[in-house]
Each structure stands twice: as structure tokens, then as C-alpha cells.
Write an enzyme that holds these catalytic residues in place. Structure first.
Site, mmCIF file in Angstrom:
data_model
loop_
_atom_site.group_PDB
_atom_site.id
_atom_site.type_symbol
_atom_site.label_atom_id
_atom_site.label_comp_id
_atom_site.label_asym_id
_atom_site.label_seq_id
_atom_site.Cartn_x
_atom_site.Cartn_y
_atom_site.Cartn_z
ATOM 1 N N ASN A 14 -3.542 -6.722 2.117
ATOM 2 C CA ASN A 14 -2.476 -6.501 3.097
ATOM 3 C C ASN A 14 -3.140 -6.472 4.467
ATOM 4 O O ASN A 14 -3.807 -5.501 4.814
ATOM 5 C CB ASN A 14 -1.774 -5.163 2.809
ATOM 6 C CG ASN A 14 -0.812 -4.782 3.925
ATOM 7 O OD1 ASN A 14 -0.397 -5.626 4.722
ATOM 8 N ND2 ASN A 14 -0.453 -3.504 3.995
ATOM 9 N N LYS A 16 -1.849 -6.175 7.267
ATOM 10 C CA LYS A 16 -1.097 -5.413 8.274
ATOM 11 C C LYS A 16 -0.951 -6.295 9.535
ATOM 12 O O LYS A 16 -0.863 -7.512 9.414
ATOM 13 C CB LYS A 16 -1.782 -4.086 8.582
ATOM 14 C CG LYS A 16 -2.122 -3.292 7.322
ATOM 15 C CD LYS A 16 -2.475 -1.888 7.643
ATOM 16 C CE LYS A 16 -3.107 -1.224 6.446
ATOM 17 N NZ LYS A 16 -2.691 0.154 6.288
ATOM 18 N N HIS A 99 6.291 -0.400 2.000
ATOM 19 C CA HIS A 99 4.977 0.124 2.399
ATOM 20 C C HIS A 99 5.204 1.404 3.205
ATOM 21 O O HIS A 99 6.176 1.504 3.961
ATOM 22 C CB HIS A 99 4.235 -0.921 3.234
ATOM 23 C CG HIS A 99 2.806 -0.545 3.477
ATOM 24 N ND1 HIS A 99 2.448 0.385 4.425
ATOM 25 C CD2 HIS A 99 1.646 -0.941 2.880
ATOM 26 C CE1 HIS A 99 1.124 0.540 4.401
ATOM 27 N NE2 HIS A 99 0.625 -0.257 3.471
ATOM 28 N N GLU A 170 0.554 4.175 -3.559
ATOM 29 C CA GLU A 170 -0.289 4.302 -2.373
ATOM 30 C C GLU A 170 -0.069 5.670 -1.739
ATOM 31 O O GLU A 170 0.878 5.840 -0.946
ATOM 32 C CB GLU A 170 0.076 3.222 -1.347
ATOM 33 C CG GLU A 170 -0.148 1.805 -1.823
ATOM 34 C CD GLU A 170 -0.404 0.884 -0.644
ATOM 35 O OE1 GLU A 170 -1.462 0.258 -0.634
ATOM 36 O OE2 GLU A 170 0.434 0.821 0.266
ATOM 37 N N GLY A 176 -5.785 3.928 4.936
ATOM 38 C CA GLY A 176 -6.485 3.736 6.209
ATOM 39 C C GLY A 176 -7.275 4.951 6.659
ATOM 40 O O GLY A 176 -7.717 5.014 7.810
HETATM 41 C C1 PEP Z 1 -2.477 -0.604 2.692
HETATM 42 O O1 PEP Z 1 -2.258 -0.920 3.852
HETATM 43 O O2 PEP Z 1 -1.650 -0.884 1.808
HETATM 44 C C2 PEP Z 1 -3.723 0.092 2.380
HETATM 45 C C3 PEP Z 1 -3.912 0.521 1.168
HETATM 46 O O3 PEP Z 1 -4.624 0.239 3.410
HETATM 47 P P1 PEP Z 1 -6.170 0.691 3.290
HETATM 48 O O4 PEP Z 1 -6.765 -0.051 2.131
HETATM 49 O O5 PEP Z 1 -6.766 0.316 4.586
HETATM 50 O O6 PEP Z 1 -6.167 2.171 3.045
#
Ligand code: PEP
Length: 248
Positions: A14, A16, A99, A170, A176
Site C-alpha cells: 500500500n 499510500k 483502511h 491492521e 506506520g
Molecule cells: C498500511 O498502510 O496498511 C500499513 C500497514 O502501513 P505500515 O506497514 O507502514 O505500518
């Protein structure tokens, strides 16, 4: 709980709101030539404006692609929205929905997330439905209740729809932040999701983990029985790191 048929592994990036035409070209070229899909299903979810570039550079390769959001509407006066049929025209296989950044920064409700998942399915896209609790919710002992609440309208779409989705757990506090859920913390939630799916007679849905997944922690997460792969944010922007996650 595990199934008799092994579920295929999926590692999905992802991006972003990151990327430029030049950066994307280098990253996509590295992914395409490394043949990461030899290890698992593999793809990237890119910002809308880069879908055409992604399609052009990945077409014919084993790396698939998708979008980071989708409208619940098929077409009409919805300025700024992007529909599932539009994504389909650009070769998308997946659309992320729900998300945590969409839920918290754009006020997306559990019902809207389910509506978006249904819209994606209606156009032949695979929705990747994201759920996860905040730190407060976890510390308040509410994790499974929050996941249940977020999933309820998605489960209500029924077994046939669920069988054509991917789910992603998640935890918001792990996205992040560099702070990953332990494999045991993740497995507890994945196991509960699996039980809910099995209660509806659905057994083969891939449930990904997302939240600061890196090459260094991927293998221990993937060793858990109900973790079928990863949704990867930051680390998916660095080809070598992302490929090492896929290899794990
Ligand atoms: C995400 O944006 O879905 C995510 C899991 O980000 P990160 O891996 O940077 O924590």
C-alpha cells in the site's frame, strides 16, 4: 484454527500517498524483474493517478495491482470519487476498503466500508477489507469487540461475497509506527476472524496482517496458522525490503 486446504499467501503493498512517475518506474521495474510472485501472490495498491503507469509497466508480469479506495457508487454526480468499473478498466485486481486512515481521517463508517466492498465485488474486483482497533480500544480490552463491530456489515453481505474478498487485520497503533503486533497478538485476532468466517461456512478467505511489517518480522508473523500474508505500507516503497517480505 486452520483449514485442510492451505490458503495461498498474499503480500500486498500500500503505497499510500507516495510516488512520482520517476520513482514508481524504478520501483515497479525492480518488482517486475524480481519475480516475487514465485513465492506468493504479490501486488501493489497505488494512488489513482498512477494506475495507468502501473498497468503499463506491470501488464504481462506476475505482479498484480490495485487501488487504495473505491466509491460505493457505480457512476454519477460524485465529484472526486472513483468507481469500481473505472478501476477495472485499469486492470486492478484489488481495491483496499476501510483502511484505518480512511476510517479516521475521512469518517468512513463500518456500513460505508461494507457498501464499498459490495461495489468492488459487483465489478469483479477483490476488496481488501481492513479492520483494526486503536490503542485506546486495545488497552480498554475491547479489541475483539471492535473487530466484530467493524466486520458485522461485511459479514452481512453473506458467504458468497465473503468468499471473494480478502480481509486485513491492521491494528491502528501498529500502522506506520514501527510497533508491530506480536505474532500471538495478531493470531488471536486472526483466529477470531477465522471463527466468524467459518461460522458462515466460509473457510478459504485470506486474512492478511498489516502494521509495520518488515523483512525482519515477516517470517514470525507468517508462521501463525491464520495469518495468510501481509498488507505492507512503508516497507513496500523500498523494493529490496518489500521483496524480502515476499520471500519470507
Ligand atoms: C498500511 O498502510 O496498511 C500499513 C500497514 O502501513 P505500515 O506497514 O507502514 O505500518
Amino acid at each position: 484454527m486452520t483449514t485442510t486446504e492451505p490458503r495461498a499467501r498474499l503480500v500486498l503493498g500500500n503505497w499510500k500517498m507516495h510516488g512520482t512517475l520517476a520513482e514508481n518506474a524504478a520501483l515497479l521495474d525492480a518488482l517486475r524483474t524480481a519475480d516475487a510472485a514465485a513465492h506468493c501472490q504479490f501486488g501493489v495498491c497505488v494512488p489513482f493517478p498512477y494506475l495507468a503507469q502501473t498497468q503499463q509497466l506491470l501488464e504481462g508480469s506476475t505482479v498484480a495491482w490495485g487501488a487504495q479506495d473505491v466509491s460505493k457508487h457505480e457512476k454519477g454526480a460524485y465529484t472526486g470519487e472513483v468507481s469500481a468499473p473505472m478501476l477495472k478498466e485499469f486492470g486492478c485486481r484489488w481495491a483496499l476498503v476501510g483502511h484505518s486512515e480512511r476510517r479516521t481521517l475521512h469518517g468512513e463508517t463500518d456500513q460505508l466500508v461494507a457498501d464499498k466492498a459490495a461495489a468492488a465485488l459487483a465489478s469483479g474486483l477483490t476488496p481488501v477489507v481492513c479492520v483494526g482497533e486503536s490503542l485506546d480500544e486495545r488497552e480498554g480490552g475491547n479489541t475483539l469487540g471492535v473487530i466484530q463491530r467493524q466486520l458485522a456489515p461485511v459479514l452481512a453481505l453473506g458467504a458468497d461475497a465473503l468468499g471473494r474478498m480478502v480481509l486485513a487485520y491492521e491494528p491502528v497503533w501498529a500502522i506506520g509506527t514501527g510497533r508491530t503486533a506480536t505474532p500471538e497478538q495478531a493470531q488471536e485476532v486472526h483466529g477470531a476472524i477465522r471463527v466468524a468466517l467459518q461460522g458462515l461456512g466460509v473457510d478459504h478467505v485470506q486474512v492478511l496482517y498489516g502494521g509495520s511489517v518488515k523483512a525482519a518480522n515477516a517470517a514470525t508473523l507468517f508462521a501463525m496458522p491464520d495469518i495468510d500474508g501481509a498488507l505492507v505500507g512503508g516497507a513496500s516503497l523500498v523494493a529490496e525490503e518489500f521483496l524480502r517480505i515476499a520471500a519470507a
